[in-house]
Motif scaffolding. Structure first.
Motif, short mmCIF file in Angstrom:
data_model
loop_
_atom_site.label_atom_id
_atom_site.label_comp_id
_atom_site.label_asym_id
_atom_site.label_seq_id
_atom_site.Cartn_x
_atom_site.Cartn_y
_atom_site.Cartn_z
N ASP A 11 3.25 11.52 -12.84
CA ASP A 11 3.30 12.70 -11.59
C ASP A 11 3.79 11.91 -10.61
N ALA A 12 3.87 10.42 -10.36
CA ALA A 12 4.50 10.01 -9.23
C ALA A 12 4.79 8.41 -9.70
N HIS A 47 -6.36 -2.98 1.11
CA HIS A 47 -5.66 -3.46 -0.05
C HIS A 47 -5.03 -2.20 -0.91
N SER A 48 -3.99 -2.60 -1.70
CA SER A 48 -3.52 -1.76 -2.70
C SER A 48 -4.40 -1.69 -4.02
N HIS A 49 -4.59 -0.64 -4.52
CA HIS A 49 -5.65 -0.65 -5.69
C HIS A 49 -5.06 0.06 -7.05
N PHE A 50 -5.48 -0.30 -8.15
CA PHE A 50 -5.11 0.01 -9.46
C PHE A 50 -6.55 0.82 -9.96
N GLY A 51 -6.37 2.08 -10.41
CA GLY A 51 -7.81 2.96 -10.63
C GLY A 51 -7.60 3.57 -12.03
N ILE A 52 -8.66 3.78 -12.55
CA ILE A 52 -8.63 4.56 -13.59
C ILE A 52 -9.81 5.68 -13.37
N TYR A 53 -9.47 6.94 -13.14
CA TYR A 53 -10.26 7.89 -12.54
C TYR A 53 -9.95 9.46 -12.93
N SER A 54 -10.95 10.08 -12.62
CA SER A 54 -10.87 11.66 -12.88
C SER A 54 -11.14 12.41 -11.54
N LYS A 73 0.77 -1.25 0.10
CA LYS A 73 0.01 -0.09 -0.16
C LYS A 73 0.79 1.31 -0.11
N SER A 74 2.03 1.27 0.13
CA SER A 74 3.17 2.32 0.23
C SER A 74 3.42 2.65 -1.25
N ILE A 75 3.23 1.80 -2.19
CA ILE A 75 3.40 2.24 -3.57
C ILE A 75 2.47 3.28 -4.04
N ARG A 76 3.17 4.33 -4.79
CA ARG A 76 2.20 5.21 -5.34
C ARG A 76 2.84 5.50 -6.80
N VAL A 77 1.80 5.35 -7.89
CA VAL A 77 2.02 5.55 -9.41
C VAL A 77 0.88 6.37 -9.78
N CYS A 78 1.29 7.41 -10.51
CA CYS A 78 0.16 8.13 -11.17
C CYS A 78 0.72 8.57 -12.39
N LEU A 79 -0.02 8.31 -13.54
CA LEU A 79 0.18 8.81 -14.85
C LEU A 79 -1.01 9.70 -15.51
N GLY A 81 -3.67 5.34 -12.28
CA GLY A 81 -2.62 5.05 -10.83
C GLY A 81 -2.86 3.70 -10.05
N VAL A 82 -1.76 3.75 -9.15
CA VAL A 82 -1.78 2.95 -8.13
C VAL A 82 -1.89 3.48 -6.79
N ASN A 83 -2.91 3.34 -5.81
CA ASN A 83 -2.87 3.92 -4.47
C ASN A 83 -2.81 5.48 -4.29
N MET A 84 -3.52 6.10 -5.35
CA MET A 84 -3.44 7.48 -5.39
C MET A 84 -4.51 8.25 -4.72
N VAL A 85 -5.75 7.36 -4.44
CA VAL A 85 -6.74 8.12 -3.67
C VAL A 85 -7.20 6.97 -2.51
#
Length: 210
Positions: A120-121, A168-175, A82-88, A153-157
């Motif tokens: 961005d992350a 849980h860690s999560h993968f998202g497609i979001y606005s 859950k510590s991982i952060r990814v944002c495109l 992103g991953v775990n950005m919200v």
């Protein structure tokens, strides 16, 4: 003249006619004579019945002014920390005009892809192989072609209000601009999530692609 339906009414109708269950919570912040405006916190999620552990989730907090004050999209759990952060996000005109930004941030090494997106992350631990996958690249560009405002992103919200995603860690497609309420767009988001899951989620760690 018929009164325009609220966002919650539209999403409840979507859930009903597509045989989904919708869970909605609205919380009002306390107000007083000095601050008579009432701010609200709204949480909503709709599980996708056909896709295990995939959720359409929305959040809105009118008292906040940060990047998490509002978001809406589709999310699913992934077996990462859950510590991982990814944002495109899609590269915009300001990114292209800023010469100094071209050499900053994570690059996948695929010029066609890197020229169209911005990280961005990024936390490479456990995710490097995911985001270097050409098929993932194609799907991410497909997301941005569908709606340039979207983030991948991953775990950005914070999704702790969704029981299936809490802890849980999560993968998202979001606005992060507004809530999706159009039926067809929500279905497209579910479909995109399903395509991502084929490459991102491997519940058997021995067969994990990353």
């Amino acid at each position: 003249m018929e009164k325009e339906k609220t966002t919650i009414q539209k999403l409840s109708e979507f859930a009903n006619k597509t045989d989904h269950v919708v869970d909605f919570i609205e919380q009002a912040y306390p107000s007083n004579a000095l601050h008579p405006v009432t701010y609200h916190r709204r949480l909503l999620y709709i599980p996708e019945n056909r896709l295990a552990n995939t959720y359409f989730a929305c959040f809105g907090d009118s008292r906040r002014f940060d990047r998490q004050s509002i978001f809406s999209g589709v999310f699913f759990p992934i077996p990462l920390s859950k510590s991982i952060r990814v944002c495109l996000r899609k590269k915009d005109i300001l990114d292209k005009m800023n010469f100094f930004s071209k050499n900053k941030g994570y690059k996948t090494g695929t010029n066609k892809f890197d020229s169209q997106v911005v990280f961005d992350a990024f936390d490479a631990i456990g995710t490097n192989r995911i985001f270097k996958n050409p098929k993932i690249h194609d799907l991410i560009l497909k997301v941005f072609n569908f709606d340039f405002r979207l983030r991948v992103g991953v775990n950005m919200v914070n999704l702790d209000f969704v029981p299936g995603l809490k802890e849980h860690s999560h993968f998202g497609i979001y606005s992060t601009q507004d809530w999706f309420v159009d039926d067809s767009k929500i279905e497209i988001l579910y479909d995109l999530a399903d395509q991502f899951k084929k490459f991102v989620v491997k519940f058997d760690d021995q067969n994990a692609v990353y």
